[in-house]
Design an enzyme around this catalytic site. Structure first.
Site, mmCIF file in Angstrom:
data_model
loop_
_atom_site.group_PDB
_atom_site.id
_atom_site.type_symbol
_atom_site.label_atom_id
_atom_site.label_comp_id
_atom_site.label_asym_id
_atom_site.label_seq_id
_atom_site.Cartn_x
_atom_site.Cartn_y
_atom_site.Cartn_z
ATOM 1 N N LYS A 22 -93.404 -6.521 102.788
ATOM 2 C CA LYS A 22 -93.115 -7.866 102.264
ATOM 3 C C LYS A 22 -91.737 -8.345 102.725
ATOM 4 O O LYS A 22 -91.584 -9.465 103.194
ATOM 5 C CB LYS A 22 -93.149 -7.848 100.725
ATOM 6 C CG LYS A 22 -92.593 -9.110 100.093
ATOM 7 C CD LYS A 22 -92.633 -9.077 98.588
ATOM 8 C CE LYS A 22 -91.408 -8.478 97.942
ATOM 9 N NZ LYS A 22 -90.227 -9.358 97.876
ATOM 10 N N ASN A 23 -90.749 -7.482 102.619
ATOM 11 C CA ASN A 23 -89.392 -7.929 102.923
ATOM 12 C C ASN A 23 -89.142 -8.114 104.419
ATOM 13 O O ASN A 23 -88.093 -8.620 104.816
ATOM 14 C CB ASN A 23 -88.362 -6.968 102.318
ATOM 15 C CG ASN A 23 -88.308 -7.107 100.799
ATOM 16 O OD1 ASN A 23 -88.963 -7.985 100.222
ATOM 17 N ND2 ASN A 23 -87.544 -6.234 100.149
ATOM 18 N N CYS A 116 -82.905 -14.898 88.589
ATOM 19 C CA CYS A 116 -84.253 -14.350 88.596
ATOM 20 C C CYS A 116 -84.308 -13.193 87.619
ATOM 21 O O CYS A 116 -83.344 -12.910 86.926
ATOM 22 C CB CYS A 116 -84.673 -13.933 89.985
ATOM 23 S SG CYS A 116 -83.995 -12.397 90.516
ATOM 24 N N ARG A 121 -78.754 -14.439 91.352
ATOM 25 C CA ARG A 121 -78.698 -14.139 92.777
ATOM 26 C C ARG A 121 -77.779 -15.145 93.450
ATOM 27 O O ARG A 121 -78.218 -16.181 93.934
ATOM 28 C CB ARG A 121 -80.093 -14.162 93.379
ATOM 29 C CG ARG A 121 -80.845 -12.882 93.099
ATOM 30 C CD ARG A 121 -82.029 -12.748 93.981
ATOM 31 N NE ARG A 121 -82.483 -11.363 94.001
ATOM 32 C CZ ARG A 121 -83.599 -10.965 94.576
ATOM 33 N NH1 ARG A 121 -84.364 -11.801 95.195
ATOM 34 N NH2 ARG A 121 -83.947 -9.707 94.561
ATOM 35 N N ASP A 306 -84.996 -1.165 95.103
ATOM 36 C CA ASP A 306 -86.390 -1.558 94.875
ATOM 37 C C ASP A 306 -87.279 -0.378 94.467
ATOM 38 O O ASP A 306 -88.464 -0.572 94.195
ATOM 39 C CB ASP A 306 -86.964 -2.226 96.139
ATOM 40 C CG ASP A 306 -86.429 -3.640 96.329
ATOM 41 O OD1 ASP A 306 -85.743 -4.139 95.420
ATOM 42 O OD2 ASP A 306 -86.711 -4.239 97.377
ATOM 43 N N ARG A 398 -96.725 -10.266 93.706
ATOM 44 C CA ARG A 398 -95.761 -10.743 94.707
ATOM 45 C C ARG A 398 -95.560 -9.705 95.805
ATOM 46 O O ARG A 398 -95.205 -10.062 96.927
ATOM 47 C CB ARG A 398 -94.395 -11.022 94.059
ATOM 48 C CG ARG A 398 -94.368 -12.244 93.154
ATOM 49 C CD ARG A 398 -92.955 -12.483 92.644
ATOM 50 N NE ARG A 398 -92.003 -12.236 93.707
ATOM 51 C CZ ARG A 398 -90.892 -11.517 93.584
ATOM 52 N NH1 ARG A 398 -90.552 -10.996 92.438
ATOM 53 N NH2 ARG A 398 -90.098 -11.343 94.612
HETATM 54 C C1 UD1 Z 1 -83.246 -8.186 99.417
HETATM 55 C C2 UD1 Z 1 -84.672 -7.817 99.101
HETATM 56 C C3 UD1 Z 1 -84.783 -7.220 97.717
HETATM 57 C C4 UD1 Z 1 -83.823 -6.058 97.568
HETATM 58 C C5 UD1 Z 1 -82.424 -6.451 97.987
HETATM 59 C C6 UD1 Z 1 -81.446 -5.274 98.016
HETATM 60 C C7 UD1 Z 1 -85.965 -9.416 100.359
HETATM 61 C C8 UD1 Z 1 -86.920 -10.556 100.334
HETATM 62 N N1 UD1 Z 1 -85.481 -9.010 99.186
HETATM 63 O O1 UD1 Z 1 -82.855 -9.169 98.463
HETATM 64 O O2 UD1 Z 1 -86.129 -6.782 97.526
HETATM 65 O O3 UD1 Z 1 -83.804 -5.646 96.223
HETATM 66 O O4 UD1 Z 1 -82.441 -7.025 99.303
HETATM 67 O O5 UD1 Z 1 -81.910 -4.287 98.864
HETATM 68 O O6 UD1 Z 1 -85.691 -8.854 101.403
HETATM 69 N N2 UD1 Z 1 -74.997 -11.098 96.656
HETATM 70 C C9 UD1 Z 1 -73.910 -11.888 96.397
HETATM 71 N N3 UD1 Z 1 -73.738 -13.034 97.116
HETATM 72 C C10 UD1 Z 1 -74.611 -13.410 98.086
HETATM 73 C C11 UD1 Z 1 -75.725 -12.584 98.359
HETATM 74 C C12 UD1 Z 1 -75.890 -11.431 97.623
HETATM 75 O O7 UD1 Z 1 -73.091 -11.596 95.523
HETATM 76 O O8 UD1 Z 1 -74.409 -14.461 98.712
HETATM 77 C C13 UD1 Z 1 -75.208 -9.879 95.849
HETATM 78 C C14 UD1 Z 1 -76.490 -9.986 94.991
HETATM 79 O O9 UD1 Z 1 -76.239 -10.670 93.793
HETATM 80 C C15 UD1 Z 1 -76.834 -8.544 94.754
HETATM 81 C C16 UD1 Z 1 -76.392 -7.871 96.070
HETATM 82 O O10 UD1 Z 1 -75.486 -8.779 96.697
HETATM 83 O O11 UD1 Z 1 -76.098 -8.034 93.695
HETATM 84 C C17 UD1 Z 1 -77.540 -7.533 96.994
HETATM 85 O O12 UD1 Z 1 -78.201 -8.689 97.356
HETATM 86 P P1 UD1 Z 1 -78.934 -8.886 98.746
HETATM 87 O O13 UD1 Z 1 -78.755 -7.701 99.626
HETATM 88 O O14 UD1 Z 1 -78.504 -10.218 99.276
HETATM 89 O O15 UD1 Z 1 -80.437 -8.953 98.278
HETATM 90 P P2 UD1 Z 1 -81.519 -10.009 98.685
HETATM 91 O O16 UD1 Z 1 -81.408 -10.335 100.137
HETATM 92 O O17 UD1 Z 1 -81.542 -11.117 97.701
#
Ligand code: UD1
Length: 433
Positions: A22-23, A116, A121, A306, A398
């Site tokens: 999925k990711n 979420c 996020r 995850d 999902r």
């Molecule tokens: C992706 C995955 C999700 C997984 C996560 C961490 C997808 C669709 N989703 O989510 O399944 O759990 O990686 O492996 O690929 N953060 C900030 N600021 C930002 C962006 C992120 O503070 O601008 C923080 C987030 O709040 C969180 C951490 O960074 O605490 C990790 O987030 P991130 O790696 O961005 O996860 P996603 O890409 O949302």
């Protein structure tokens, strides 16, 4: 709303292949926006998040055809740069459209993604990166309007945290930008490599994906290609844990064992025998699982957040006390409240949970709180003698393709029930009060 009903205490056993990731598929579908022509994506899982992504692509002007697990996207006529609120809300990770739309159209308007189930996020890293490419950001009206009227130009972007989504957005914005982009402290997840593989097949010049430093040399245009999505390491890990919890034996075929490697060592610590051969992984569970001393979720190649809920489910039935620390998301323990209904013994404070394994779980009526938490409740139900019901399984849909069929194939008694399907009640089950 659909429910999953489990009659637990059956040992899982058998061989399965694993759905596409999925990711990976979500950012790859977004990346097709950058292509002038037709992209053919194979091994695309049938999931509600994929449906939501396809809807957005169609809204933006793509023509999308689905044939089983293949999705064919013609992006020749992309003509919009906005994603309306209702479509943004359908999928948590829709922020990854930012880089794709901006790269294709020179501007993007997305309604702000809210919080979420696993916590807020924030998107600060995404937005700062787009500014470094020369875009202006206006987020005053509840939507994020990103404009690059002068075009995007390559930049050196150092991420303060290796965010998966931000790394993907930067790669998407960089492939057609003028000049070279370097990302330091980039996320190293296998899904980043899969995205880069797809884009490179289309003519992009991305080097170092999977390392901490990624370089993208901007090119003028991308052409269509065919690509096969990698197997889902999170789903693979989930089924391995399910087999481990039921004292079972499971072989996964056609997987990439190195992607699942971070989950091997806690499973081995719990007493599972894991053998790897080529693209196969086989797991044999012990009679009783042992505790896992300490699990800390970390960015790849650390233990994946995850899989945190699923491994916690395992520790609820392991002998001894296990400690789990969630380092990635600030609010990813919502499943604990539901685990307690099975008789699990867990105490949590902040980002740490202490789990004292019990010998037997009892069946329960629980509500999926989020995608991974929800499937972890199904795992609890597989271990409990009697009938467990997991409701709100739209969360599970999902990310897991027909989990009830996979579990049934492996010997479990797991059924999906829709609201219209009333459970048949046997006369001896009617209790007169
Ligand atoms: C992706 C995955 C999700 C997984 C996560 C961490 C997808 C669709 N989703 O989510 O399944 O759990 O990686 O492996 O690929 N953060 C900030 N600021 C930002 C962006 C992120 O503070 O601008 C923080 C987030 O709040 C969180 C951490 O960074 O605490 C990790 O987030 P991130 O790696 O961005 O996860 P996603 O890409 O949302």
């Amino acid at each position: 709303m659909d429910k999953i009903v489990i009659n637990g205490k059956r040992r899982l056993s058998g061989e399965i292949s694993v759905q596409g990731a999925k990711n990976s598929v979500l950012p790859i579908l977004v990346a097709t926006l950058l292509v002038n022509g037709v992209s053919v994506i194979h091994n695309c899982p049938c999931l509600s998040d994929v449906d939501a992504t396809v809807k957005i692509l169609e809204y933006l002007g793509c023509t999308v055809k689905r044939e089983g697990h293949t999705v064919i996207i013609d992006s020749s006529d992309v003509n919009r740069f906005d994603v309306p609120d209702n479509l943004m809300r359908e999928m948590r990770s829709s922020i990854v459209f930012l880089g794709g739309i901006l790269g294709r159209m020179g501007k993007a308007e997305l309604s702000a993604p809210g919080g979420c189930e696993i916590g807020l996020r924030p998107i600060d890293l995404h937005l700062t990166a787009m500014e470094q490419f020369g875009a202006t950001i206006d987020s005053s009206g509840g939507a994020v309007l990103c404009n690059a009227s002068e075009g995007l130009h390559g930049a050196h972007i150092n991420l303060s945290f290796p965010s998966v989504g931000a790394t993907e957005n930067i790669i998407l914005a960089a492939v057609l930008a003028e000049g070279t982009t370097t990302i330091t402290n980039a996320a190293r997840e296998p899904e980043i490599c899969d995205l880069a593989d797809f884009l490179n097949r289309c003519g992009a010049k991305i080097h170092g994906a999977g390392d901490g430093t990624v370089t993208v040399e901007g090119v003028k245009k991308l052409h269509g290609t065919e690509h096969t999505v990698i197997p889902d390491r999170i789903v693979a890990s989930t089924y391995m844990i399910a087999a481990a919890m039921t004292g079972g034996r499971l072989c996964l075929k056609d997987v990439i064992p190195s992607h699942i490697g971070p989950v091997f060592s806690p499973l081995r610590e719990a007493g599972c025998d894991i053998t790897v051969s080529g693209r196969w992984i086989c797991l044999e569970a012990p009679r009783r699982l042992r505790r896992i001393k300490m699990i800390r979720t970390m960015p790849y190649p650390g233990f994946p957040t995850d899989v945190q809920a699923q491994i916690m489910a395992l520790t609820t039935v392991a002998e001894g006390t296990s400690v789990i620390v969630e380092n990635i998301f600030e609010s990813r323990f919502k499943h604990i409240g539901e685990f307690l209904r099975f008789g699990a013994k867990i105490s949590a404070e902040g980002r740490m949970a202490v789990v004292e394994g019990v010998k037997e779980l009892h069946p329960a009526f629980v509500k999926a709180t989020d995608l991974r938490g929800g499937i972890a409740m199904v795992l609890e139900g597989l271990c409990a003698e009697g009938e467990t019901t997991v409701s709100d399984i739209y969360h599970i849909d999902r990310g897991y393709e027909e989990p009830e069929n996979v579990f049934s194939f492996l010997g479990a008694d797991v059924k999906r029930m829709t609201d219209n399907e009333r459970k048949e009640v046997k006369p001896e089950e009617i209790i007169l009060s």
